[in-house]
Design a protein around this motif. Structure first.
Motif, PDB file in Angstrom:
ATOM      1  N   THR A 176     -74.128 -12.735-140.725  1.00  0.00           N
ATOM      2  CA  THR A 176     -75.056 -12.349-141.797  1.00  0.00           C
ATOM      3  C   THR A 176     -75.284 -10.838-141.834  1.00  0.00           C
ATOM      4  N   PRO A 177     -75.477 -10.153-140.673  1.00  0.00           N
ATOM      5  CA  PRO A 177     -75.612  -8.686-140.727  1.00  0.00           C
ATOM      6  C   PRO A 177     -74.397  -8.001-141.353  1.00  0.00           C
ATOM      7  N   ALA A 178     -73.199  -8.517-141.090  1.00  0.00           N
ATOM      8  CA  ALA A 178     -71.994  -7.926-141.669  1.00  0.00           C
ATOM      9  C   ALA A 178     -71.964  -8.138-143.179  1.00  0.00           C
ATOM     10  N   LEU A 179     -72.368  -9.322-143.633  1.00  0.00           N
ATOM     11  CA  LEU A 179     -72.426  -9.584-145.065  1.00  0.00           C
ATOM     12  C   LEU A 179     -73.385  -8.618-145.753  1.00  0.00           C
ATOM     13  N   ILE A 180     -74.533  -8.390-145.123  1.00  0.00           N
ATOM     14  CA  ILE A 180     -75.521  -7.464-145.690  1.00  0.00           C
ATOM     15  C   ILE A 180     -74.990  -6.039-145.663  1.00  0.00           C
ATOM     16  N   ALA A 181     -74.339  -5.669-144.559  1.00  0.00           N
ATOM     17  CA  ALA A 181     -73.773  -4.313-144.448  1.00  0.00           C
ATOM     18  C   ALA A 181     -72.726  -4.078-145.533  1.00  0.00           C
ATOM     19  N   GLY A 182     -71.888  -5.085-145.782  1.00  0.00           N
ATOM     20  CA  GLY A 182     -70.874  -4.945-146.820  1.00  0.00           C
ATOM     21  C   GLY A 182     -71.483  -4.771-148.194  1.00  0.00           C
ATOM     22  N   LEU A 183     -72.536  -5.517-148.476  1.00  0.00           N
ATOM     23  CA  LEU A 183     -73.217  -5.381-149.770  1.00  0.00           C
ATOM     24  C   LEU A 183     -73.896  -4.019-149.897  1.00  0.00           C
ATOM     25  N   GLN A 184     -74.434  -3.515-148.789  1.00  0.00           N
ATOM     26  CA  GLN A 184     -75.044  -2.185-148.832  1.00  0.00           C
ATOM     27  C   GLN A 184     -74.008  -1.114-149.166  1.00  0.00           C
ATOM     28  N   ILE A 185     -72.799  -1.263-148.630  1.00  0.00           N
ATOM     29  CA  ILE A 185     -71.729  -0.320-148.961  1.00  0.00           C
ATOM     30  C   ILE A 185     -71.350  -0.451-150.434  1.00  0.00           C
ATOM     31  N   LEU A 186     -71.266  -1.677-150.922  1.00  0.00           N
ATOM     32  CA  LEU A 186     -70.943  -1.881-152.332  1.00  0.00           C
ATOM     33  C   LEU A 186     -72.020  -1.298-153.240  1.00  0.00           C
ATOM     34  N   ARG A 187     -73.247  -1.273-152.763  1.00  0.00           N
ATOM     35  CA  ARG A 187     -74.336  -0.695-153.554  1.00  0.00           C
ATOM     36  C   ARG A 187     -74.281   0.831-153.578  1.00  0.00           C
ATOM     37  N   SER A 188     -73.922   1.431-152.445  1.00  0.00           N
ATOM     38  CA  SER A 188     -74.122   2.878-152.306  1.00  0.00           C
ATOM     39  C   SER A 188     -72.855   3.720-152.332  1.00  0.00           C
ATOM     40  N   GLU A 189     -71.722   3.149-151.906  1.00  0.00           N
ATOM     41  CA  GLU A 189     -70.516   3.969-151.769  1.00  0.00           C
ATOM     42  C   GLU A 189     -69.934   4.307-153.137  1.00  0.00           C
ATOM     43  N   GLU A 190     -69.565   5.579-153.299  1.00  0.00           N
ATOM     44  CA  GLU A 190     -69.048   6.051-154.577  1.00  0.00           C
ATOM     45  C   GLU A 190     -67.963   7.074-154.306  1.00  0.00           C
ATOM     46  N   VAL A 191     -66.753   6.824-154.813  1.00  0.00           N
ATOM     47  CA  VAL A 191     -65.662   7.777-154.604  1.00  0.00           C
ATOM     48  C   VAL A 191     -65.086   8.271-155.928  1.00  0.00           C
ATOM     49  N   LEU A 192     -65.780   8.001-157.014  1.00  0.00           N
ATOM     50  CA  LEU A 192     -65.307   8.459-158.326  1.00  0.00           C
ATOM     51  C   LEU A 192     -65.057   9.952-158.344  1.00  0.00           C
ATOM     52  N   SER A 193     -66.000  10.706-157.803  1.00  0.00           N
ATOM     53  CA  SER A 193     -65.882  12.159-157.833  1.00  0.00           C
ATOM     54  C   SER A 193     -64.731  12.672-156.991  1.00  0.00           C
ATOM     55  N   GLY A 194     -64.264  11.859-156.019  1.00  0.00           N
ATOM     56  CA  GLY A 194     -63.200  12.307-155.137  1.00  0.00           C
ATOM     57  C   GLY A 194     -61.809  11.861-155.552  1.00  0.00           C
ATOM     58  N   LEU A 195     -61.707  11.065-156.613  1.00  0.00           N
ATOM     59  CA  LEU A 195     -60.407  10.534-157.013  1.00  0.00           C
ATOM     60  C   LEU A 195     -59.349  11.612-157.263  1.00  0.00           C
ATOM     61  N   PRO A 196     -59.681  12.719-157.937  1.00  0.00           N
ATOM     62  CA  PRO A 196     -58.670  13.752-158.169  1.00  0.00           C
ATOM     63  C   PRO A 196     -58.144  14.397-156.885  1.00  0.00           C
ATOM     64  N   GLU A 197     -58.877  14.225-155.775  1.00  0.00           N
ATOM     65  CA  GLU A 197     -58.463  14.816-154.500  1.00  0.00           C
ATOM     66  C   GLU A 197     -57.469  13.925-153.745  1.00  0.00           C
ATOM     67  N   ILE A 198     -57.273  12.697-154.209  1.00  0.00           N
ATOM     68  CA  ILE A 198     -56.359  11.773-153.524  1.00  0.00           C
ATOM     69  C   ILE A 198     -54.932  12.116-153.936  1.00  0.00           C
ATOM     70  N   GLU A 199     -54.207  12.732-153.023  1.00  0.00           N
ATOM     71  CA  GLU A 199     -52.864  13.208-153.333  1.00  0.00           C
ATOM     72  C   GLU A 199     -51.785  12.173-153.071  1.00  0.00           C
ATOM     73  N   CYS A 200     -52.096  11.137-152.323  1.00  0.00           N
ATOM     74  CA  CYS A 200     -51.070  10.146-151.987  1.00  0.00           C
ATOM     75  C   CYS A 200     -50.840   9.190-153.158  1.00  0.00           C
ATOM     76  N   PRO A 201     -49.661   8.551-153.227  1.00  0.00           N
ATOM     77  CA  PRO A 201     -49.395   7.567-154.279  1.00  0.00           C
ATOM     78  C   PRO A 201     -50.219   6.303-154.074  1.00  0.00           C
ATOM     79  N   VAL A 202     -50.561   5.661-155.188  1.00  0.00           N
ATOM     80  CA  VAL A 202     -51.415   4.476-155.153  1.00  0.00           C
ATOM     81  C   VAL A 202     -50.804   3.392-156.035  1.00  0.00           C
ATOM     82  N   LEU A 203     -50.678   2.191-155.474  1.00  0.00           N
ATOM     83  CA  LEU A 203     -50.266   1.019-156.250  1.00  0.00           C
ATOM     84  C   LEU A 203     -51.486   0.134-156.446  1.00  0.00           C
TER      85      LEU A 203
END
Length: 262
Positions: A176-203
């Motif tokens: 249960t703590p892991a489930l809550i931790a995962g949801l907290q990351i889904l609530r707060s983590e944001e990488v939109l601003s960093g997308l242009p910095e990702i130089e590696c190829p992505v599929l």
């Protein structure tokens, strides 16, 4: 905890190729077993964060695993081989976070998003934060009910009728703590601003009928990532690889070989 896949694979002579697998919320990494079997020319590693007791622990586990597999001061890139990170849903968000930090040579993302919770204006790309908070509260009262409802959203009606949902592991592999931790990351983590910095190829592999990470989230990634290829799966929900492993493995190998040629 970092665990090597139970089925050891042969490593290519030049250079070695490793995929670090990051699973989705509430899911064990065994959901990737068939894909790994079909990719014996890659070495497979997974990160087990199913008993992480906080978001910080979950983030540290993934970052430490990637750092350990990446270049050290004593090795060149050619010496250490190539590191791909395969991430699904929550794992895809974590993979993008690692790539922003330069901890990947390539990404293979299933049903991924650069930000899970969205405003009303961006509801076509994610979920409302209030709904995720409701899930967190629900876990303390009826954990099985929350996980069951989440899984019901993963497949289209046709996929349920085809029995795709029966191929998933049983509910309850995460604490249960892991489930809550995962949801907290889904609530707060944001990488939109960093997308242009990702130089590696992505599929990107994304179902057109995904109700959890809507297809427009994939379109957003394609538009902002410098090197991204989108493999859209028609009439498919959130588990864009399940039941399609043969096709996905072939596309992954084709895509990565093309990156090496370039």
């Amino acid at each position: 905890m970092i665990a090597s896949d139970s089925n050891q694979v042969k490593i290519q002579q030049k250079p070695s190729r490793t995929i670090l697998w990051l699973s989705g919320w509430s899911m064990p990494d065994t959901v990737f077993d068939r894909l790994r079997e079909l990719l014996p020319d890659f070495h497979h590693i997974s990160v087990d964060y199913s008993d992480a007791d906080s978001p910080e622990t979950m983030l540290l586990l993934t970052e430490t695993a990637a750092q350990n597999l990446m270049i050290t001061e004593c090795k060149t890139r050619a010496d250490r081989g190539q590191l791909l990170i395969g991430g699904w849903s929550l794992g895809g968000l974590l993979a993008l976070r690692l790539a922003v930090k330069g901890l990947a040579d390539g990404l293979v993302l299933f049903a991924a998003t650069a930000r899970f919770t969205r405003s009303v204006e961006e509801r076509d790309r994610g979920w409302a934060d209030a709904y995720v908070r409701q899930m967190m509260k629900g876990l303390m009262k009826d954990r099985q009910g929350v996980e069951t409802k989440f899984r019901q959203n993963m497949f289209t009606e046709a996929e349920w009728e085809a029995g795709l949902g029966k191929r998933f592991p049983l509910i309850g592999s995460w604490t249960t703590p892991a489930l809550i931790a995962g949801l907290q990351i889904l609530r707060s983590e944001e990488v939109l601003s960093g997308l242009p910095e990702i130089e590696c190829p992505v599929l990107l592999v994304h179902g057109t009928e995904d109700k959890i990470c809507p297809f427009n989230a994939a379109a957003e990634l394609v538009a902002q990532l410098p090197q991204a290829e989108l493999l859209s799966i028609a009439d498919c929900g959130h588990a864009s690889f399940l039941g399609r492993e043969d096709e996905i493995a072939e596309e992954l190998r084709r895509w990565w070989d093309e990156q090496q040629d370039d």
